[in-house]
Design a protein around this motif. Structure first.
Motif, PDB file in Angstrom:
ATOM      1  N   GLU A  49       0.878  -1.167   0.000  1.00 56.49           N
ATOM      2  CA  GLU A  49       0.000   0.000   0.000  1.00 56.49           C
ATOM      3  C   GLU A  49       0.914   1.214   0.000  1.00 56.49           C
ATOM      4  OE1 GLU A  49      -2.826  -0.170   3.190  1.00 56.49           O
ATOM      5  OE2 GLU A  49      -3.277  -2.264   2.762  1.00 56.49           O
ATOM      6  N   ILE A  50       1.093   1.791  -1.193  1.00 55.93           N
ATOM      7  CA  ILE A  50       2.027   2.915  -1.326  1.00 55.93           C
ATOM      8  C   ILE A  50       1.406   4.026  -2.156  1.00 55.93           C
ATOM      9  CG2 ILE A  50       4.143   1.553  -1.063  1.00 55.93           C
ATOM     10  CD1 ILE A  50       4.371   1.539  -4.126  1.00 55.93           C
ATOM     11  N   ASN A  51       1.917   5.217  -1.933  1.00 58.74           N
ATOM     12  CA  ASN A  51       1.572   6.365  -2.752  1.00 58.74           C
ATOM     13  C   ASN A  51       2.588   6.380  -3.898  1.00 58.74           C
ATOM     14  OD1 ASN A  51       1.681   8.933  -3.933  1.00 58.74           O
ATOM     15  ND2 ASN A  51       1.159   9.967  -2.029  1.00 58.74           N
ATOM     16  N   GLU A  52       2.113   6.130  -5.116  1.00 60.34           N
ATOM     17  CA  GLU A  52       3.044   6.009  -6.234  1.00 60.34           C
ATOM     18  C   GLU A  52       3.797   7.294  -6.536  1.00 60.34           C
ATOM     19  OE1 GLU A  52       1.750   3.751  -9.569  1.00 60.34           O
ATOM     20  OE2 GLU A  52       0.619   2.373  -8.292  1.00 60.34           O
ATOM     21  N   GLY A  53       3.299   8.428  -6.075  1.00 65.29           N
ATOM     22  CA  GLY A  53       4.031   9.673  -6.242  1.00 65.29           C
ATOM     23  C   GLY A  53       5.192   9.783  -5.273  1.00 65.29           C
ATOM     24  N   MET A  54       5.123   9.035  -4.194  1.00 63.48           N
ATOM     25  CA  MET A  54       6.151   9.084  -3.150  1.00 63.48           C
ATOM     26  C   MET A  54       7.136   7.933  -3.254  1.00 63.48           C
ATOM     27  SD  MET A  54       7.468  10.222  -0.303  1.00 63.48           S
ATOM     28  CE  MET A  54       6.817  10.816   1.210  1.00 63.48           C
ATOM     29  N   VAL A  55       6.679   6.770  -3.741  1.00 63.97           N
ATOM     30  CA  VAL A  55       7.495   5.565  -3.774  1.00 63.97           C
ATOM     31  C   VAL A  55       7.629   5.057  -5.209  1.00 63.97           C
ATOM     32  CG1 VAL A  55       7.748   3.196  -2.934  1.00 63.97           C
ATOM     33  CG2 VAL A  55       6.671   4.920  -1.467  1.00 63.97           C
ATOM     34  N   ASP A  56       8.863   4.910  -5.650  1.00 64.92           N
ATOM     35  CA  ASP A  56       9.142   4.289  -6.948  1.00 64.92           C
ATOM     36  C   ASP A  56       9.635   2.870  -6.693  1.00 64.92           C
ATOM     37  OD1 ASP A  56       8.586   6.551  -8.443  1.00 64.92           O
ATOM     38  OD2 ASP A  56      10.683   7.169  -8.600  1.00 64.92           O
ATOM     39  N   ILE A  57       9.030   1.915  -7.386  1.00 65.64           N
ATOM     40  CA  ILE A  57       9.503   0.539  -7.301  1.00 65.64           C
ATOM     41  C   ILE A  57      10.412   0.283  -8.484  1.00 65.64           C
ATOM     42  CG2 ILE A  57       8.850  -1.889  -7.352  1.00 65.64           C
ATOM     43  CD1 ILE A  57       6.258  -1.078  -5.923  1.00 65.64           C
ATOM     44  N   ILE A  58      11.625  -0.153  -8.175  1.00 62.63           N
ATOM     45  CA  ILE A  58      12.623  -0.439  -9.201  1.00 62.63           C
ATOM     46  C   ILE A  58      12.811  -1.943  -9.255  1.00 62.63           C
ATOM     47  CG2 ILE A  58      15.028  -0.096  -9.883  1.00 62.63           C
ATOM     48  CD1 ILE A  58      14.540   2.381  -7.701  1.00 62.63           C
ATOM     49  N   GLU A  59      12.655  -2.509 -10.432  1.00 64.01           N
ATOM     50  CA  GLU A  59      12.858  -3.948 -10.573  1.00 64.01           C
ATOM     51  C   GLU A  59      14.332  -4.224 -10.831  1.00 64.01           C
ATOM     52  OE1 GLU A  59      11.285  -7.861 -13.011  1.00 64.01           O
ATOM     53  OE2 GLU A  59      10.408  -5.908 -13.450  1.00 64.01           O
ATOM     54  N   ASN A  60      14.882  -5.143 -10.066  1.00 65.79           N
ATOM     55  CA  ASN A  60      16.260  -5.557 -10.262  1.00 65.79           C
ATOM     56  C   ASN A  60      16.254  -6.929 -10.939  1.00 65.79           C
ATOM     57  OD1 ASN A  60      18.922  -6.228 -10.259  1.00 65.79           O
ATOM     58  ND2 ASN A  60      19.156  -6.276  -8.042  1.00 65.79           N
ATOM     59  N   PRO A  61      16.496  -6.964 -12.249  1.00 62.95           N
ATOM     60  CA  PRO A  61      16.482  -8.245 -12.949  1.00 62.95           C
ATOM     61  C   PRO A  61      17.673  -9.135 -12.591  1.00 62.95           C
ATOM     62  CG  PRO A  61      17.148  -6.494 -14.434  1.00 62.95           C
ATOM     63  CD  PRO A  61      16.754  -5.838 -13.140  1.00 62.95           C
ATOM     64  N   THR A  62      18.697  -8.565 -11.973  1.00 64.80           N
ATOM     65  CA  THR A  62      19.878  -9.349 -11.596  1.00 64.80           C
ATOM     66  C   THR A  62      19.962  -9.515 -10.078  1.00 64.80           C
ATOM     67  OG1 THR A  62      21.230  -7.331 -11.681  1.00 64.80           O
ATOM     68  CG2 THR A  62      21.184  -8.703 -13.666  1.00 64.80           C
ATOM     69  N   TRP A  63      18.810  -9.622  -9.418  1.00 64.10           N
ATOM     70  CA  TRP A  63      18.742  -9.721  -7.965  1.00 64.10           C
ATOM     71  C   TRP A  63      19.525 -10.911  -7.419  1.00 64.10           C
ATOM     72  CZ3 TRP A  63      16.734 -14.209  -6.132  1.00 64.10           C
ATOM     73  CH2 TRP A  63      15.912 -14.952  -7.001  1.00 64.10           C
ATOM     74  N   GLN A  64      19.705 -11.953  -8.241  1.00 61.60           N
ATOM     75  CA  GLN A  64      20.436 -13.138  -7.783  1.00 61.60           C
ATOM     76  C   GLN A  64      21.875 -12.804  -7.410  1.00 61.60           C
ATOM     77  OE1 GLN A  64      18.971 -12.785 -10.770  1.00 61.60           O
ATOM     78  NE2 GLN A  64      17.790 -14.579 -11.347  1.00 61.60           N
ATOM     79  N   ASN A  65      22.391 -11.680  -7.909  1.00 59.53           N
ATOM     80  CA  ASN A  65      23.767 -11.278  -7.600  1.00 59.53           C
ATOM     81  C   ASN A  65      23.924 -10.781  -6.167  1.00 59.53           C
ATOM     82  OD1 ASN A  65      24.457 -11.960 -10.179  1.00 59.53           O
ATOM     83  ND2 ASN A  65      24.519  -9.868 -10.939  1.00 59.53           N
ATOM     84  N   GLY A  66      22.823 -10.565  -5.473  1.00 59.62           N
ATOM     85  CA  GLY A  66      22.906 -10.233  -4.061  1.00 59.62           C
ATOM     86  C   GLY A  66      22.553  -8.806  -3.702  1.00 59.62           C
ATOM     87  N   LEU A  67      22.637  -8.539  -2.402  1.00 63.09           N
ATOM     88  CA  LEU A  67      22.261  -7.252  -1.840  1.00 63.09           C
ATOM     89  C   LEU A  67      23.043  -6.097  -2.452  1.00 63.09           C
ATOM     90  CD1 LEU A  67      20.796  -5.496   0.239  1.00 63.09           C
ATOM     91  CD2 LEU A  67      22.545  -6.149   1.897  1.00 63.09           C
ATOM     92  N   GLY A  68      24.340  -6.273  -2.622  1.00 62.18           N
ATOM     93  CA  GLY A  68      25.151  -5.206  -3.207  1.00 62.18           C
ATOM     94  C   GLY A  68      24.663  -4.815  -4.584  1.00 62.18           C
ATOM     95  N   ASN A  69      24.305  -5.793  -5.383  1.00 58.33           N
ATOM     96  CA  ASN A  69      23.776  -5.531  -6.717  1.00 58.33           C
ATOM     97  C   ASN A  69      22.471  -4.735  -6.634  1.00 58.33           C
ATOM     98  OD1 ASN A  69      21.805  -6.834  -9.022  1.00 58.33           O
ATOM     99  ND2 ASN A  69      23.839  -6.280  -9.783  1.00 58.33           N
ATOM    100  N   SER A  70      21.613  -5.083  -5.694  1.00 55.69           N
ATOM    101  CA  SER A  70      20.359  -4.341  -5.534  1.00 55.69           C
ATOM    102  C   SER A  70      20.613  -2.907  -5.093  1.00 55.69           C
ATOM    103  CB  SER A  70      19.435  -5.051  -4.545  1.00 55.69           C
ATOM    104  OG  SER A  70      18.942  -6.250  -5.102  1.00 55.69           O
TER     105      SER A  70
END
Length: 186
Positions: A47-68
């Motif tokens: 439940e977010i305000n889309e004007g306040m929060v941008d969701i960024i998809e990380n297609p290489t999330w398997q590379n770990g936290l640093g990659n994100s």
């Protein structure tokens, strides 16, 4: 973890929504949230305000936290003007408070340091505020170690704040159960 960690129950909501609510209450200009695995399931619950929060998809999330972190920082650096600092928080640290995050930000604004980080007792970590001199290094992260190595190298240009027990990470089912039980019995 059984299920999706970000969606584990916490204080009438779930872990990720809880930290978004905490960060939102410190009134940042914009929240950038990096998601990878299970992005559609997680987005459908937020439940977010889309004007306040941008969701960024990380297609290489398997590379770990640093990659994100690098993916999130790259998105932030597309903004104009560049931010004076970037606050990095994690969804699996539900004990972090608005007051603590404001303390990090206030110390970043008033002290001449490149980073204000959280002191875990035996190590330094996030949440942390990183200044522009660190952005390039954040962009270069590509492992599961997050910003740990950057923080280790910057120890002379950094201020660390005692988090007073607010930095319990939820990395295992038993850690979640322990933290949950300690914080939901009242």
């Amino acid at each position: 973890m059984r299920g999706i960690k970000q969606l584990l129950p916490w204080k009438g909501t779930f872990l990720l929504q809880h930290i978004v609510n905490v960060v939102k209450n410190i009134q940042p200009q914009k929240i950038k949230m990096v998601l990878g695995a299970n992005i559609e399931k997680i987005k459908s619950r937020l439940e977010i305000n889309e004007g306040m929060v941008d969701i960024i998809e990380n297609p290489t999330w398997q590379n770990g936290l640093g990659n994100s972190i690098a993916v999130g920082v790259a998105s932030i650096l597309k903004s104009n003007p560049l931010p004076k600092g970037i606050l990095i928080c994690l969804a699996d640290q539900p004990l972090v408070t608005e007051e603590y995050l404001m303390d990090l930000l206030d110390n970043f604004k008033t002290n001449k340091v490149d980073v204000v980080a959280s002191n875990y007792g035996k190590r330094i970590g996030v949440p942390a505020v990183f200044g522009p001199s660190i952005y390039k290094e954040l962009l270069g992260l590509n492992s599961d170690y997050g910003a740990k190595e950057i923080l280790r190298k910057k120890s002379t240009a950094m201020l660390s704040l005692d988090a007073y027990g607010l930095l319990a990470d939820i990395d295992t089912p038993s850690a979640y159960e322990k933290i949950y039980n300690e914080n939901h019995n009242s």
